[in-house]
Design an enzyme around this catalytic site. Structure first.
Site, PDB file in Angstrom:
ATOM      1  N   PHE A  47      31.309   9.576 -45.808  1.00 25.43           N
ATOM      2  CA  PHE A  47      31.795   9.830 -44.450  1.00 25.43           C
ATOM      3  C   PHE A  47      33.063  10.657 -44.565  1.00 25.43           C
ATOM      4  O   PHE A  47      34.066  10.200 -45.111  1.00 25.43           O
ATOM      5  CB  PHE A  47      32.085   8.539 -43.693  1.00 25.43           C
ATOM      6  CG  PHE A  47      32.568   8.790 -42.288  1.00 25.43           C
ATOM      7  CD1 PHE A  47      31.664   9.062 -41.271  1.00 25.43           C
ATOM      8  CD2 PHE A  47      33.921   8.774 -41.985  1.00 25.43           C
ATOM      9  CE1 PHE A  47      32.106   9.310 -39.974  1.00 25.43           C
ATOM     10  CE2 PHE A  47      34.373   9.021 -40.704  1.00 25.43           C
ATOM     11  CZ  PHE A  47      33.458   9.291 -39.699  1.00 25.43           C
ATOM     12  N   ASP A  77      38.656  12.959 -51.184  1.00 29.23           N
ATOM     13  CA  ASP A  77      38.882  12.513 -49.813  1.00 29.23           C
ATOM     14  C   ASP A  77      39.549  11.140 -49.902  1.00 29.23           C
ATOM     15  O   ASP A  77      38.892  10.143 -50.193  1.00 29.23           O
ATOM     16  CB  ASP A  77      37.548  12.441 -49.065  1.00 29.23           C
ATOM     17  CG  ASP A  77      37.698  11.939 -47.632  1.00 29.23           C
ATOM     18  OD1 ASP A  77      38.757  11.353 -47.308  1.00 29.23           O
ATOM     19  OD2 ASP A  77      36.740  12.098 -46.845  1.00 29.23           O
ATOM     20  N   LYS A 124      45.008   8.876 -41.676  1.00 20.55           N
ATOM     21  CA  LYS A 124      45.124   7.450 -41.379  1.00 20.55           C
ATOM     22  C   LYS A 124      46.538   6.936 -41.626  1.00 20.55           C
ATOM     23  O   LYS A 124      47.418   7.118 -40.809  1.00 20.55           O
ATOM     24  CB  LYS A 124      44.055   6.669 -42.136  1.00 20.55           C
ATOM     25  CG  LYS A 124      42.633   6.959 -41.613  1.00 20.55           C
ATOM     26  CD  LYS A 124      41.610   6.036 -42.216  1.00 20.55           C
ATOM     27  CE  LYS A 124      40.187   6.333 -41.730  1.00 20.55           C
ATOM     28  NZ  LYS A 124      39.929   5.950 -40.349  1.00 20.55           N
TER      29      LYS A 124
END
Length: 398
Positions: free
Chosen positions: A130, A215, A244
């Site tokens: 993702f 990532d 985040k």
């Protein structure tokens, strides 16, 4: 007209937070939840952290946005701090993780183009990954639930199984630009890359002139007990995406790169109207101030170990429901046994026991608490989780 004012793309639950205090969320009726989701690993400092609140308020009263037409003392300062504590030589600030992914993809393609190899445009990515919801990001995953209805997608991606080094290496050809991989898969099932896998990808990049893109949008910024998850493996990437926790709730992301990997990213090749604005930079500085306090990451490691130990003790008491623990640090997941469904269990914990967790792939539910949690929060989490497991009846219990 039947459509809602908020475009109905989220299956929103009945929790409607209006306030937060540390590791707790308070709903509009005054109900109180233990937040072990942290905005999906975003609220690294919990809710209402005084240093972050003050930094944002002070900067908002001073200067919020000017665009990137002008010099950025605020951006230069935060970028230098990140460079000094990472593999990177340069940073591009974005508003989100998926924007950082787009920058990383462009950086990799541009690198090979300026090196005289424009045919090297393909990235090898991994099943169950993702990377976000933009067209570029969903092109980089093989998950039908994100791709369906949006084709034709961006060409230039091949997919290997996560942690399958041999399968990934077999995909390398004359058009390969590099690998893009989550150091720890989050949404896909909370699976950490094995040392052999991550190190093997690095070695292959070195041997074939490829770029390694990590990532770390979910697993970076202290979440695993180290500032960057790649530090667990003794390697460094060429490009990395973070978001985040970098803003702890303020919209902020970044694409980090070495000078060599970023050699093609010159004036006019990329941009962002809001990216790196003074308000975002103030939030980023405050977050780094806290994370770099002596003992902070040691505390994350300690709490991660305690949480894992508590889960290990819990699982045998409910072995009809729980199969295994996954993840690192304060990025943990518990895989459930069928016919139990993790999404149903997340809803049960939320609605009946005031415990907020997050569903993930492979029938896993995620526990992603604020990095500031204490042992009392862990004890409370385990108590509510244990009671939730005891009262869980399956898909039709709520």
């Amino acid at each position: 007209m039947t459509i809602t004012a908020l475009m109905p793309v989220y299956p929103r639950c009945g929790v409607r937070p209006v306030r937060g205090e540390g590791c707790y969320l308070i709903g509009e009726r005054g109900e109180r939840y233990l937040d072990m989701a942290a905005g999906i690993a975003v609220n690294a400092l919990g809710h209402g952290h005084p240093k972050l609140v003050k930094a944002i308020a002070d900067q908002a009263a001073t200067l919020m946005h000017v665009s990137n037409l002008y010099g950025s003392p605020q951006g230069e300062s935060l970028a230098q701090r990140i460079v000094d504590m990472s593999f990177a030589d340069t940073v591009f600030f974005t508003n989100s993780g998926v924007e950082a992914i787009e920058c990383a993809i462009k950086t990799a393609r541009r690198y090979h183009d300026v090196n005289g190899n424009p045919e090297r445009y393909k990235l090898i990515t991994f099943k169950n990954a993702f990377h976000g919801r933009s067209l570029g990001a969903i092109s980089a995953t093989d998950q039908p639930k994100m791709r369906d209805g949006f084709e034709p997608l961006l060409p230039g991606f091949d997919y290997a199984r996560f942690n399958d080094l041999e399968g990934a290496l077999a995909l390398i050809d004359d058009e390969t630009a590099g690998f893009m991989v989550e150091t720890v898969q989050g949404e896909g099932g909370m699976t950490a890359g094995t040392p052999e896998f991550i190190k093997g990808l690095r070695k292959a990049c070195d041997e074939h002139g490829l770029l390694l893109i990590l990532d770390e949008i979910q697993c970076g910024y202290g979440r695993t007990g180290k500032m960057w998850a790649y530090e667990h493996y003794g390697i460094e990437p060429d490009i990395m995406t973070v978001a985040k926790g970098i803003g702890a709730g303020f919209p902020l992301g970044a694409c980090l790169a070495t000078e060599e990997a970023a050699k093609g990213m010159v004036i006019g090749t990329h941009g962002s109207t809001y990216g790196g604005n003074p308000l975002a930079m103030a939030a980023g500085e405050a977050v780094l101030d806290v994370i770099q306090e002596p003992g902070f990451l040691d505390h994350v490691t300690k709490m991660g170990d305690r949480l894992r130990q508590a889960f290990e003790q819990l699982i045998p008491n409910h072995d009809h429901l729980f199969e295994e623990i996954r993840g690192r640090g304060l990025m943990l997941g518990i895989k459930m046994k069928e016919p139990a469904v993790s999404r149903d269990f997340v809803a049960h914990l939320r609605d009946n026991h005031g415990l907020l967790t997050v569903a993930a792939g492979e029938n896993v539910f995620r526990v992603l608490p604020p990095l500031i949690i204490e042992e009392s929060h862990i004890a409370e989490c385990v108590e509510r989780l244990s009671e939730g497991a005891r009262t869980f009846a399956g898909p039709s219990d709520d």
